[in-house]
Write an enzyme that holds these catalytic residues in place. Structure first.
Site, PDB file in Angstrom:
ATOM      1  N   CYS A   2      -0.656   0.431  10.677  1.00 50.23           N
ATOM      2  CA  CYS A   2       0.069   1.242  11.633  1.00 50.23           C
ATOM      3  C   CYS A   2      -0.612   1.162  13.002  1.00 50.23           C
ATOM      4  O   CYS A   2      -1.740   0.694  13.117  1.00 50.23           O
ATOM      5  CB  CYS A   2       0.175   2.694  11.224  1.00 50.23           C
ATOM      6  SG  CYS A   2       0.768   2.938   9.550  1.00 50.23           S
ATOM      7  N   ARG A  27       0.586  -4.592  13.705  1.00 52.25           N
ATOM      8  CA  ARG A  27      -0.078  -3.794  12.672  1.00 52.25           C
ATOM      9  C   ARG A  27       0.893  -3.224  11.654  1.00 52.25           C
ATOM     10  O   ARG A  27       0.488  -2.591  10.685  1.00 52.25           O
ATOM     11  CB  ARG A  27      -0.831  -2.637  13.329  1.00 52.25           C
ATOM     12  CG  ARG A  27      -1.864  -3.075  14.323  1.00 52.25           C
ATOM     13  CD  ARG A  27      -2.509  -1.879  14.959  1.00 52.25           C
ATOM     14  NE  ARG A  27      -3.273  -1.137  13.972  1.00 52.25           N
ATOM     15  CZ  ARG A  27      -4.594  -1.194  13.858  1.00 52.25           C
ATOM     16  NH1 ARG A  27      -5.278  -1.929  14.671  1.00 52.25           N
ATOM     17  NH2 ARG A  27      -5.222  -0.509  12.938  1.00 52.25           N
ATOM     18  N   TRP A  74       3.391   0.941   8.993  1.00 53.56           N
ATOM     19  CA  TRP A  74       3.422   0.051   7.838  1.00 53.56           C
ATOM     20  C   TRP A  74       3.318   0.979   6.626  1.00 53.56           C
ATOM     21  O   TRP A  74       2.305   1.643   6.427  1.00 53.56           O
ATOM     22  CB  TRP A  74       2.246  -0.918   7.882  1.00 53.56           C
ATOM     23  CG  TRP A  74       2.266  -1.926   6.777  1.00 53.56           C
ATOM     24  CD1 TRP A  74       2.967  -3.106   6.754  1.00 53.56           C
ATOM     25  CD2 TRP A  74       1.571  -1.857   5.537  1.00 53.56           C
ATOM     26  NE1 TRP A  74       2.745  -3.764   5.573  1.00 53.56           N
ATOM     27  CE2 TRP A  74       1.895  -3.022   4.802  1.00 53.56           C
ATOM     28  CE3 TRP A  74       0.709  -0.921   4.955  1.00 53.56           C
ATOM     29  CZ2 TRP A  74       1.387  -3.284   3.537  1.00 53.56           C
ATOM     30  CZ3 TRP A  74       0.213  -1.180   3.687  1.00 53.56           C
ATOM     31  CH2 TRP A  74       0.543  -2.353   2.998  1.00 53.56           C
ATOM     32  N   ASN A 100      -2.925   6.809  11.413  1.00 52.02           N
ATOM     33  CA  ASN A 100      -3.252   5.510  10.784  1.00 52.02           C
ATOM     34  C   ASN A 100      -4.193   5.815   9.639  1.00 52.02           C
ATOM     35  O   ASN A 100      -5.092   6.645   9.801  1.00 52.02           O
ATOM     36  CB  ASN A 100      -4.059   4.624  11.741  1.00 52.02           C
ATOM     37  CG  ASN A 100      -3.196   3.906  12.719  1.00 52.02           C
ATOM     38  OD1 ASN A 100      -1.993   4.104  12.753  1.00 52.02           O
ATOM     39  ND2 ASN A 100      -3.830   3.090  13.545  1.00 52.02           N
ATOM     40  N   GLY A 101      -4.065   5.099   8.528  1.00 53.66           N
ATOM     41  CA  GLY A 101      -5.006   5.270   7.433  1.00 53.66           C
ATOM     42  C   GLY A 101      -4.418   6.055   6.288  1.00 53.66           C
ATOM     43  O   GLY A 101      -3.195   6.199   6.177  1.00 53.66           O
ATOM     44  N   GLU A 481      -4.431 -22.024   0.330  1.00 57.13           N
ATOM     45  CA  GLU A 481      -3.988 -21.599   1.659  1.00 57.13           C
ATOM     46  C   GLU A 481      -2.567 -22.105   1.949  1.00 57.13           C
ATOM     47  O   GLU A 481      -1.741 -21.384   2.505  1.00 57.13           O
ATOM     48  CB  GLU A 481      -4.990 -22.094   2.718  1.00 57.13           C
ATOM     49  CG  GLU A 481      -4.622 -21.811   4.160  1.00 57.13           C
ATOM     50  CD  GLU A 481      -4.452 -20.332   4.484  1.00 57.13           C
ATOM     51  OE1 GLU A 481      -4.787 -19.470   3.664  1.00 57.13           O
ATOM     52  OE2 GLU A 481      -3.942 -20.039   5.587  1.00 57.13           O
ATOM     53  N   LYS A 485       0.570 -19.638   2.829  1.00 54.65           N
ATOM     54  CA  LYS A 485       1.394 -19.750   4.050  1.00 54.65           C
ATOM     55  C   LYS A 485       2.862 -19.830   3.665  1.00 54.65           C
ATOM     56  O   LYS A 485       3.713 -19.186   4.272  1.00 54.65           O
ATOM     57  CB  LYS A 485       1.036 -21.006   4.860  1.00 54.65           C
ATOM     58  CG  LYS A 485      -0.212 -20.986   5.689  1.00 54.65           C
ATOM     59  CD  LYS A 485      -0.207 -20.065   6.860  1.00 54.65           C
ATOM     60  CE  LYS A 485      -0.720 -18.716   6.522  1.00 54.65           C
ATOM     61  NZ  LYS A 485      -2.117 -18.456   6.548  1.00 54.65           N
ATOM     62  N   GLU A 488       4.194 -16.371   2.240  1.00 55.15           N
ATOM     63  CA  GLU A 488       4.268 -15.205   3.128  1.00 55.15           C
ATOM     64  C   GLU A 488       5.358 -15.327   4.195  1.00 55.15           C
ATOM     65  O   GLU A 488       5.930 -14.307   4.583  1.00 55.15           O
ATOM     66  CB  GLU A 488       2.910 -14.842   3.736  1.00 55.15           C
ATOM     67  CG  GLU A 488       2.348 -15.796   4.738  1.00 55.15           C
ATOM     68  CD  GLU A 488       0.979 -15.368   5.248  1.00 55.15           C
ATOM     69  OE1 GLU A 488       0.740 -14.164   5.393  1.00 55.15           O
ATOM     70  OE2 GLU A 488       0.154 -16.251   5.510  1.00 55.15           O
ATOM     71  N   HIS A 504      -4.120 -27.309 -17.937  1.00 57.11           N
ATOM     72  CA  HIS A 504      -4.500 -26.123 -18.711  1.00 57.11           C
ATOM     73  C   HIS A 504      -3.436 -25.026 -18.619  1.00 57.11           C
ATOM     74  O   HIS A 504      -3.713 -23.878 -18.927  1.00 57.11           O
ATOM     75  CB  HIS A 504      -5.861 -25.608 -18.238  1.00 57.11           C
ATOM     76  CG  HIS A 504      -6.938 -26.631 -18.381  1.00 57.11           C
ATOM     77  ND1 HIS A 504      -7.485 -26.972 -19.596  1.00 57.11           N
ATOM     78  CD2 HIS A 504      -7.526 -27.458 -17.471  1.00 57.11           C
ATOM     79  CE1 HIS A 504      -8.390 -27.922 -19.429  1.00 57.11           C
ATOM     80  NE2 HIS A 504      -8.430 -28.239 -18.135  1.00 57.11           N
ATOM     81  N   LYS A 603      -0.280  -7.512  10.347  1.00 56.21           N
ATOM     82  CA  LYS A 603      -1.337  -8.427  10.779  1.00 56.21           C
ATOM     83  C   LYS A 603      -2.722  -7.907  10.386  1.00 56.21           C
ATOM     84  O   LYS A 603      -3.597  -8.670  10.016  1.00 56.21           O
ATOM     85  CB  LYS A 603      -1.243  -8.622  12.290  1.00 56.21           C
ATOM     86  CG  LYS A 603      -2.249  -9.603  12.865  1.00 56.21           C
ATOM     87  CD  LYS A 603      -1.945 -11.015  12.441  1.00 56.21           C
ATOM     88  CE  LYS A 603      -2.957 -12.005  12.982  1.00 56.21           C
ATOM     89  NZ  LYS A 603      -2.941 -13.243  12.183  1.00 56.21           N
TER      90      LYS A 603
HETATM   91  C1  F6R Z   1      -2.383 -14.512   5.939  1.00 56.23           C
HETATM   92  C2  F6R Z   1      -3.230 -13.553   6.598  1.00 56.23           C
HETATM   93  C3  F6R Z   1      -3.946 -12.544   5.751  1.00 56.23           C
HETATM   94  C4  F6R Z   1      -5.303 -12.212   6.374  1.00 56.23           C
HETATM   95  C5  F6R Z   1      -6.006 -11.076   5.598  1.00 56.23           C
HETATM   96  C6  F6R Z   1      -7.378 -10.781   6.170  1.00 56.23           C
HETATM   97  O1  F6R Z   1      -1.836 -15.425   6.844  1.00 56.23           O
HETATM   98  O2  F6R Z   1      -3.341 -13.545   7.767  1.00 56.23           O
HETATM   99  O3  F6R Z   1      -4.090 -12.981   4.439  1.00 56.23           O
HETATM  100  O4  F6R Z   1      -6.092 -13.361   6.335  1.00 56.23           O
HETATM  101  O5  F6R Z   1      -5.230  -9.926   5.648  1.00 56.23           O
HETATM  102  O6  F6R Z   1      -7.287 -10.481   7.525  1.00 56.23           O
HETATM  103  P1  F6R Z   1      -8.539 -10.598   8.487  1.00 56.23           P
HETATM  104  O7  F6R Z   1      -8.851 -12.045   8.637  1.00 56.23           O
HETATM  105  O8  F6R Z   1      -8.091  -9.950   9.771  1.00 56.23           O
HETATM  106  O9  F6R Z   1      -9.670  -9.859   7.831  1.00 56.23           O
END
Ligand code: F6R
Length: 608
Positions: A2, A27, A74, A100-101, A481, A485, A488, A504, A603
């Site tokens: 948030c 956020r 969020w 927030n939180g 990774e 990508k 998500e 396996h 984010k």
């Molecule tokens: C995926 C992504 C998330 C962040 C994760 C940690 O594209 O961005 O998986 O990597 O939430 O975030 P940070 O790096 O800000 O600790």
């Protein structure tokens, strides 16, 4: 999670709040709301949806006033609808509160308030705070805020307005970050710096369990006992100003294209061309410390965790220190054996991820040496860690991380080289690694120039419901990774595996309908990867191969080749991940997904 913004000054609050919400939407963006004080009352407007769609419907006359708070949400407690959107109020509308939180003892407090006749209108923990504050307020906002700190457990940042305090904002911080922006005859409250830039020239970081009373011309800080706190503000860092898309359709696209330049700057700032000089004086770990460490633990979440997996391998291989990656949310619970001979590296783009912060706290409690590998030095984790290595990747706005990820990999490879040098590891081919690092920016540029190959493959995989990603050794984390990508941003269910696992279990999934992406670049594992590719082929699976441009064998076996330049296999994952970013981007675009703000995500994940 948030985002919080508060404004008090001479200007109309609403435009400032809307702009703040917009800048904080990375956020969370389930719903948004504002409250503004006017003529003895708090006027609240809150709705589900994104601020771009909501703001045009918010009436500036109904919300006229020069003091207000705003929020972008969020959802943690309760679905994203109007009643759960912030600000929250008590039954009388005397209080408007944004949060927030998480309040951890909200159920007990809710029961207690209900027993006392309070009727709740939402499913949120935040509403508990609004009722508690309203009941504790007897004219002194600090006393009421202290009551909140006494009664509530958890991590939270709050901005509060009270009907009886026309030009006053109250800010309360426990665990979650909260800043006061100082301007000219106006002051602001925000959960991070971004919405303050351009209005505030200085900023005050609120400390743990602190309360701030903010008016247009004054800011008073108090601790949880009510004693005044004196702290010098710091100048606002203007590099954090809002950035645009520079003509790109999405921030993700822009950020992918920034990678060559960001990687160049990172390499150039740390290592000379033959790898003899690796500059690391600023990260707070001297050569004696590197020689002392008997283990390195790397902690991170999501994409950052994938960087940790690579980091552990590169540090162990080059510097010969036992190293492991642990998901940050699993770290403290696993009760790791710690001490001054253990280095814990917290890897995080934002530096605010709660899971990673908690892991770092465990490391500090265990007396370990700590280092943050971060894209935001002035962050919660940045302030806690013993040292910081700055990624200098620039603000990353797209929820799906790209440039921060490749910068993390590069930073960890540089760190491994430094550690190897400090420990005098003779088996490390410094020159080869340095050459590969120097070649990296151009290699990534070339991989991006082959955008069309991934775009063509995307036209095919866009119809898939499931995908498999396979890589071995250095590229097993690349596979994870790539799959992350894809899932998500395109919402295709994608699983990443170390390819040795295929037989396996996961091979049961292989079929024409499940495209498999295999990373088959030159190195010790190439033949085995080709074996996996043949196994998939034999079961009529569709195959996309990340391979060198001139790899005829891969071309023969693949339905689609995603070409990359050849690099030393220890550095190659940093370029191999690039076509997988492009594949995810193009697939999501063709499926009409919201690329920069995918559903359900945020984010920065500031809750556990
Ligand atoms: C995926 C992504 C998330 C962040 C994760 C940690 O594209 O961005 O998986 O990597 O939430 O975030 P940070 O790096 O800000 O600790």
């Amino acid at each position: 999670m948030c985002g919080i913004i508060g404004y008090t000054g001479n200007s109309q609050a609403l435009p400032v709040l809307i702009q703040g919400i917009r800048l904080l939407s990375y956020r969370g963006y389930d719903s948004a709301g504002v409250s503004v004080w006017r003529a003895g009352a708090l006027h609240v407007r809150r709705d589900p949806g994104r601020i771009e769609d909501l703001a045009p419907g918010w009436d500036p006359d109904a919300l006229a006033g020069t003091t207000g708070v705003g929020h972008t949400r969020w959802a943690t407690h309760g679905v994203p609808n109007r009643v759960n959107a912030h600000p929250h109020s008590d039954a009388d509308g005397a209080v408007a509160l944004v949060h927030n939180g998480i309040v951890e003892n909200d159920l007990a407090l809710r029961k207690e308030l209900e027993a006392d006749g309070v009727k709740f209108t939402s499913d949120t923990d935040t509403e508990v705070l609004a009722h508690l504050f309203a009941r504790a307020f007897r004219g002194d906002p600090v006393a009421a805020a202290r009551d909140l700190l006494r009664r509530c457990r958890g991590q939270f940042a709050l901005a509060i307005q009270h009907r009886d305090l026309p030009h006053t904002l109250l800010a309360v911080r426990r665990g979650s970050p909260l800043l006061i922006g100082l301007g000219v005859r106006e002051n602001l409250v925000a959960s991070d710096l971004r919405p303050l830039v351009g209005r505030a020239d200085r900023v005050l970081d609120m400390g743990e369990d602190e309360i701030a009373v903010v008016t247009p011309t004054t800011v008073e800080l108090f601790d949880a006992a009510g004693a005044p706190v004196v702290r010098e503000p710091r100048p606002v860092d203007h590099t954090e100003r809002e950035i645009g898309k520079d003509g790109h359709a999405h921030f993700m696209l822009k950020e992918m294209h920034e990678q060559p330049h960001r990687l160049y700057e990172l390499v150039a700032s740390r290592v000379d061309s033959d790898g003899r000089l690796v500059r690391f004086d600023d990260v707070g770990i001297d050569d004696d410390a590197w020689r002392r460490f008997s283990r390195v633990d790397l902690v991170g979440a999501g994409t950052a965790y994938h960087a940790c997996l690579y980091g552990a391998q590169v540090i162990e291989t080059l510097a010969r220190i036992p190293a492991r990656a642990v998901m940050s949310h699993e770290y403290a619970a696993a009760q790791p054996v710690l001490g001054p001979d253990v280095l814990v590296i917290a890897v995080s783009q934002s530096g605010e991820t709660m899971d990673t912060k908690v892991a770092l706290e465990a490391a500090l409690e265990g007396d370990a040496a700590t280092l943050g590998v971060l894209n935001v030095r002035q962050s919660v984790i940045g302030r806690m860690a013993g040292g910081v290595m700055d990624l200098h990747a620039g603000p990353e706005i797209s929820v799906a991380s790209t440039k921060a990820h490749t910068s993390m990999l590069c930073a960890l490879a540089l760190l491994a080289l430094k550690a190897a040098q400090a420990r005098g590891v003779t088996s490390t081919p410094y020159g080869d690694i340095a050459r590969a690092l120097w070649a990296l920016p151009d290699a990534v540029r070339m991989a991006l120039a082959d955008f069309g190959a991934a775009a063509e493959a995307a036209r095919d995989v866009r119809r898939a419901d499931h995908m498999l990603y396979l890589g071995r050794s250095w590229d097993s984390s690349t596979a994870l990774e790539g799959a992350l990508k894809m899932k998500e941003i395109s919402y295709i269910h994608a699983e990443g595996y170390a390819a040795g696992e295929l037989k396996h279990g996961p091979i049961a999934l292989v079929s024409r309908e499940v495209p498999t992406v295999a990373i088959v670049t030159p190195g010790r594992m190439r033949e085995r990867m080709l074996g996996n590719v043949r196994e998939v082929r034999a079961r009529e699976g569709e195959i996309l191969i990340v391979a060198s441009k001139d790899d005829e064998e891969a071309r023969f076996l693949a339905d689609f080749v995603l070409p990359v330049p050849t690099l030393d296999e220890r550095i190659a994952p940093i370029v191999n991940v690039v076509p997988l970013q492009v594949l995810a981007y193009e697939t999501a675009r063709l499926r009409g997904c919201d690329i920069d703000q995918p559903r359900n995500l945020a984010k920065t994940v500031t809750v556990q």
